[in-house]
Design a protein around this motif. Structure first.
Motif, PDB file in Angstrom:
ATOM      1  N   MET A  76      -3.917   7.054   6.063  1.00  0.00           N
ATOM      2  CA  MET A  76      -3.349   6.053   5.149  1.00  0.00           C
ATOM      3  C   MET A  76      -4.263   5.114   4.466  1.00  0.00           C
ATOM      4  O   MET A  76      -4.595   4.976   3.277  1.00  0.00           O
ATOM      5  CB  MET A  76      -2.150   5.732   5.788  1.00  0.00           C
ATOM      6  N   GLY A 114      -1.782   6.973  -4.944  1.00  0.00           N
ATOM      7  CA  GLY A 114      -1.671   5.833  -4.036  1.00  0.00           C
ATOM      8  C   GLY A 114      -2.357   4.511  -4.536  1.00  0.00           C
ATOM      9  O   GLY A 114      -2.944   4.323  -5.363  1.00  0.00           O
ATOM     10  N   ARG A 115      -1.438   3.459  -4.321  1.00  0.00           N
ATOM     11  CA  ARG A 115      -1.637   2.088  -4.869  1.00  0.00           C
ATOM     12  C   ARG A 115      -2.006   1.060  -3.831  1.00  0.00           C
ATOM     13  O   ARG A 115      -1.479   1.279  -2.775  1.00  0.00           O
ATOM     14  CB  ARG A 115      -0.615   1.432  -5.643  1.00  0.00           C
ATOM     15  N   ALA A 172       0.827  -1.159  -0.070  1.00  0.00           N
ATOM     16  CA  ALA A 172      -0.147   0.010   0.090  1.00  0.00           C
ATOM     17  C   ALA A 172       0.784   1.170   0.022  1.00  0.00           C
ATOM     18  O   ALA A 172       1.969   1.381   0.804  1.00  0.00           O
ATOM     19  CB  ALA A 172      -0.795   0.158   1.174  1.00  0.00           C
ATOM     20  N   THR A 173       0.513   2.464  -0.924  1.00  0.00           N
ATOM     21  CA  THR A 173       1.318   3.472  -1.140  1.00  0.00           C
ATOM     22  C   THR A 173       0.103   4.487  -0.938  1.00  0.00           C
ATOM     23  O   THR A 173      -0.898   4.328  -1.023  1.00  0.00           O
ATOM     24  CB  THR A 173       1.999   3.711  -2.051  1.00  0.00           C
ATOM     25  N   TYR A 174       0.301   5.675  -0.227  1.00  0.00           N
ATOM     26  CA  TYR A 174      -0.269   6.951  -0.005  1.00  0.00           C
ATOM     27  C   TYR A 174      -0.241   8.040  -0.636  1.00  0.00           C
ATOM     28  O   TYR A 174       0.842   8.415  -0.972  1.00  0.00           O
ATOM     29  CB  TYR A 174      -0.451   7.030   1.693  1.00  0.00           C
ATOM     30  N   GLY A 175      -1.040   8.804  -0.407  1.00  0.00           N
ATOM     31  CA  GLY A 175      -0.908  10.130  -1.141  1.00  0.00           C
ATOM     32  C   GLY A 175      -1.670  10.110  -2.736  1.00  0.00           C
ATOM     33  O   GLY A 175      -2.122   9.223  -3.161  1.00  0.00           O
ATOM     34  N   ARG A 176      -1.118  11.162  -3.446  1.00  0.00           N
ATOM     35  CA  ARG A 176      -1.699  11.248  -4.688  1.00  0.00           C
ATOM     36  C   ARG A 176      -1.136  10.120  -5.380  1.00  0.00           C
ATOM     37  O   ARG A 176       0.054   9.840  -5.636  1.00  0.00           O
ATOM     38  CB  ARG A 176      -1.367  12.375  -5.387  1.00  0.00           C
ATOM     39  N   CYS A 211       6.746   7.203  -6.786  1.00  0.00           N
ATOM     40  CA  CYS A 211       7.075   6.432  -5.675  1.00  0.00           C
ATOM     41  C   CYS A 211       8.233   5.810  -5.580  1.00  0.00           C
ATOM     42  O   CYS A 211       8.401   4.810  -5.190  1.00  0.00           O
ATOM     43  CB  CYS A 211       5.993   5.430  -5.881  1.00  0.00           C
TER      44      CYS A 211
END
Length: 272
Positions: free
Chosen positions: A224, A35-36, A29-33, A127
């Motif tokens: 998140m 995010g995946r 998981a990635t976050y912010g604009r 990222c």
């Protein structure tokens, strides 16, 4: 996160939790604009393990002796569907010897391997970054919801290392309240943390609390992951006079036990 016996998997729950190795996944998981999120569950045939390596389908985690290298090759889910590929490299400053039973019989155990680490992330354009990281593991022989009603956890960087706090309400009406100070050299000290302090609920109204100095109210600085039973966020608190922002989790296992949640999770956690 790598799972053998995916604790939040509806497929694993529906199977009766009989075969953990038949319910494995790598959660990214990635976050912010932009995010995946990826959490594809795979079968026993997709799992391979050795003392230094965990393979789950096309992805793998490898311990090199001084670093944990995670090669990601997954399929991102909604809303940003598509291939999610790259490498994450985590380099511990030291490995601790701490192992904390979360229940008196040791059915659940928390193992903070490296609370103080450096991390390099390269998951494609937008990222790529380097910063401070964290590496732990949880082991269990029973479902979380069989023993716990609610828990919170937090890892907060400090000038000398990191502080981790773990609080849980067990179904037998007992409580777990633990806090550790970790040094960059791998040293660990169990400490009496400041009081448990509630702060604003999540978007799904999950109750949230963490440790904070008397009179200080923690606050979310970054949302998140938000689910009906779970919240992960960056939270700012103050511990022993030092203000710090770290990762915080709150898990409502009474909500998680609801059979209505399982079909919702199946959409988010597809099974190959």
């Amino acid at each position: 996160m790598g799972f053998i016996g995916s604790v939040f998997s509806p497929w694993y729950a529906w199977s009766g939790r009989r075969d953990p190795a038949n319910h494995v996944c790598l959660n990214v998981a990635t976050y912010g604009r932009g995010g995946r999120f990826a959490m594809t569950e795979r079968r026993r045939r997709d799992l391979a393990t050795s003392p230094e390596r965990l393979e789950i389908g096309p992805s793998a985690m490898t311990w090199t002796g001084d670093a944990l290298v995670i090669d990601v090759n997954e399929w991102g889910g909604l809303p940003n569907v598509g291939r999610l590929r790259g490498r994450i490299t985590l380099r511990p400053s030291a490995v601790t010897s701490v192992e904390l039973p979360l229940t008196p019989d040791g059915a659940h155990v928390w193992r903070p391997f490296a609370p103080v680490s450096e991390i390099d992330v390269d998951l494609g354009p937008g990222c790529r970054w380097t910063g401070h990281g964290y590496f732990d593991a949880n082991f269990g022989t029973r479902a979380l919801e069989a023993d716990f009603g609610f828990w919170t956890w937090g890892r907060f960087p400090t000038r000398s290392g990191a502080t981790c706090v773990y609080d849980a309400e067990r179904l037998d009406r007992t409580h777990l309240s633990s806090a550790f100070r970790f040094g960059a050299d791998g040293s660990a000290e169990a400490v009496e943390a400041p009081p448990r302090t509630r702060f604003r609920r999540s978007l799904w109204s999950v109750r949230r609390e963490t440790r904070a100095d008397e009179g200080f109210v923690p606050k979310q600085s970054l949302n998140m992951l938000d689910a009906p039973f779970y919240s992960r966020s960056a939270v700012t608190t103050r511990l022993w006079g030092e203000e710090t922002t770290g990762v915080h989790e709150a898990l409502d296992l009474r909500r998680f036990r609801s059979p209505l949640l399982k079909p919702m999770l199946a959409v988010r956690v597809p099974r190959v």
